[in-house]
Enzyme design. Structure first.
Site, PDB file in Angstrom:
ATOM      1  N   ASP A 439       0.866  -1.184   0.000  1.00  0.00           N
ATOM      2  CA  ASP A 439       0.000   0.000   0.000  1.00  0.00           C
ATOM      3  C   ASP A 439       0.902   1.234   0.000  1.00  0.00           C
ATOM      4  OD1 ASP A 439      -1.735   2.087   0.513  1.00  0.00           O
ATOM      5  OD2 ASP A 439      -2.907   0.992   2.015  1.00  0.00           O
ATOM      6  N   HIS A 440       0.892   1.969  -1.103  1.00  0.00           N
ATOM      7  CA  HIS A 440       1.828   3.085  -1.256  1.00  0.00           C
ATOM      8  C   HIS A 440       1.470   4.281  -0.384  1.00  0.00           C
ATOM      9  CE1 HIS A 440       5.363   4.550  -2.900  1.00  0.00           C
ATOM     10  NE2 HIS A 440       5.035   4.754  -4.173  1.00  0.00           N
ATOM     11  N   ARG A 441       0.298   4.236   0.279  1.00  0.00           N
ATOM     12  CA  ARG A 441      -0.029   5.320   1.201  1.00  0.00           C
ATOM     13  C   ARG A 441       0.868   5.288   2.431  1.00  0.00           C
ATOM     14  NH1 ARG A 441      -6.303   4.189   2.137  1.00  0.00           N
ATOM     15  NH2 ARG A 441      -5.374   2.102   2.382  1.00  0.00           N
ATOM     16  N   VAL A 443       3.596   2.644   2.731  1.00  0.00           N
ATOM     17  CA  VAL A 443       4.880   2.009   2.421  1.00  0.00           C
ATOM     18  C   VAL A 443       5.425   2.666   1.156  1.00  0.00           C
ATOM     19  CG1 VAL A 443       6.087  -0.138   1.876  1.00  0.00           C
ATOM     20  CG2 VAL A 443       4.133  -0.176   3.450  1.00  0.00           C
TER      21      VAL A 443
END
Length: 469
Positions: A439-441, A443
């Site tokens: 999850d790029h939010r 990580v």
């Protein structure tokens, strides 16, 4: 669906056997009308969005009606079976009788008593003993008992504090929660427990007293017969329609929600796992692992746990309501498992605290339980990170979708013998490709890359399991 109106008939409703489930499909009935049932006896098997579960009946009696056939999906809270708790022959048609004193209220089927939880498939009937409910005290007796408690407190020197305590009805925390959930003010409940304590039965009695006037059925005209459905317009010889329900329906909804909520990023690394494969063969001969499942997935799982220990921020979740990142100080390691009912992801609770033999034992139990269809709903809740082994299908790798509520998922590809440059020479080596979606939010690329690189480094040289753990 039929509804029984005899005063001695209890209606058992479809309970929520998981967390927040709204429906379940009746897979199989174990009883039929006329059968005698006892408290705790399993009467049917249902499939929820998470697992197959066996439901026990909470009282003794004779089955009068099964309200739904097998294969029907029923909403939670809907009555599914009627049981005559008085037993004996089925009641004959009688003339309407004069209003009687309301019968003792039925136990709420949806609640989960501490001594008797829903029994899961394959685990048999709950072994806890059952006891009849105590008779209700008359209001005067209860009031006298409360007065005696107050006098006792005064004589023991508690004074005003005791008087204040008496203003608050006596009840244990679970009973208070039950009353709150049912919308009952404890101050209006007549206690029957020792020393004036309000019991669960007292709360249910209060609910029945409130609902009694509302339960008189008003005359309703019979509904007009529905118009016949339009014929299905597809070639049944060339197509098969499979209803989407149960585990597959829940999986589809979860994957859509995850894919369109969390911004996914996937990174890949190809790694030489020859030394890991040699270690697997050595562990199979180790007495400490006798009888345990030892395979590459075991070491991959341990490598991921070590990588999380070195990079704890990856083991987190995104709280949208609070706008917070929740970093977990424990790892409930999910293992994606394909079953006849669809894909499920049970997890190993507190996997971070297990040594290699313990992890092997937990992994073996998880896989066996999933294959037998006995995975409990609780085993599929509260996961923090997941591994999906697509390599068992001969696939090189994939771009896995996050399990809802988790920040990362590791896909493991097939391990194949390939030409590889090793110590300056091209040699045949055991090679696999790993893919980490996150999850790029919460990580970023650096953190995701560190985790994936750590897993690869351990599998390339498994001695790091000792030095890094």
């Amino acid at each position: 669906m039929t509804t029984m109106t005899n005063a001695s008939v209890r209606e058992f409703k479809m309970p929520d056997v998981g967390e927040g489930l709204t429906e379940a499909e009746i897979l199989k009935w174990y009883v039929q009308p006329g059968d005698t049932v006892t408290d705790g006896q399993v009467v049917c098997e249902v499939e929820t969005a998470k697992a197959a579960v066996e439901l026990p009946i909470p009282y003794d009696g004779v089955v009068r009606a099964l309200h739904f056939p097998e294969g029907t999906t029923v909403d939670v809270g809907t009555s599914i079976i009627a049981v005559d708790v008085a037993g004996g022959a089925a009641p004959a048609e009688e003339a309407p009788a004069a209003p009687a004193v309301p019968a003792e209220p039925a136990a709420e089927p949806g609640e989960k008593p501490a001594a008797r939880q829903p029994v899961l498939v394959g685990y048999g009937v709950a072994t806890s003993s059952t006891r009849r409910r105590p008779r209700k005290q008359a209001p005067d007796d209860a009031a006298a008992q409360q007065a005696a408690v107050a006098v006792h407190a005064e004589l023991n020197g508690h004074g005003a504090a005791a008087a204040v305590a008496q203003d608050r009805p006596l009840a244990k925390p679970p009973v208070r929660k039950l009353a709150k959930d049912l919308g009952i003010d404890l101050a209006t409940v007549t206690p029957t427990g020792p020393d004036g304590i309000i019991t669960r039965e007292d709360v249910h009695a209060a609910v029945a007293a409130v609902q009694a006037p509302q339960e008189q059925p008003a005359p309703v005209s019979a509904p007009a017969p529905a118009a016949p459905a339009a014929p299905v317009s597809y070639d049944t010889a060339r197509e098969t329609r499979v209803p989407v329900k149960g585990v597959r329906k829940a999986t589809a909804a979860a994957m859509v929600g995850s894919a369109f909520t969390a911004p996914h990023v996937t990174e890949f690394v190809t790694v030489d796992v020859t030394r890991t494969m040699k270690l697997v063969e050595e562990l199979k001969q180790d007495k400490e692992f006798a009888g345990l499942r030892v395979n590459p997935l075991l070491l991959i799982a341990k490598a991921l746990l070590v990588a999380i220990r070195r990079n704890p921020e990856v083991n987190a979740s995104w709280d949208e309501a609070a706008q917070e990142i929740v970093v977990k100080h424990y790892v409930n390691l999910g293992i994606a498992a394909a079953t006849p009912r669809g894909l499920i992801v049970p997890n190993i609770k507190d996997a971070h605290a297990k040594n290699l033999p313990q992890l092997a034992e937990s992994l073996g139990e998880l896989v066996s339980t999933a294959r037998e269809g006995k995975t409990s709903p609780s085993a599929m809740q509260a996961g923090t990170v997941t591994i999906t082994n697509v390599g068992v299908f001969g696939v090189d790798t994939g771009t896995p979708i996050l399990n809802p509520g988790e920040s990362a998922i590791l896909a493991v590809g097939a391990i194949k013998l390939q030409p590889w440059v090793h110590k300056g020479k091209v040699k045949p080596r055991q090679v696999t490709t790993l893919a980490l979606s996150f999850d790029h939010r919460l990580v970023d690329g650096e953190l995701g890359s560190k985790v994936l690189a750590d897993v690869a480094a351990i599998l390339e040289n498994p001695k790091r399991l000792i030095t890094w753990a």
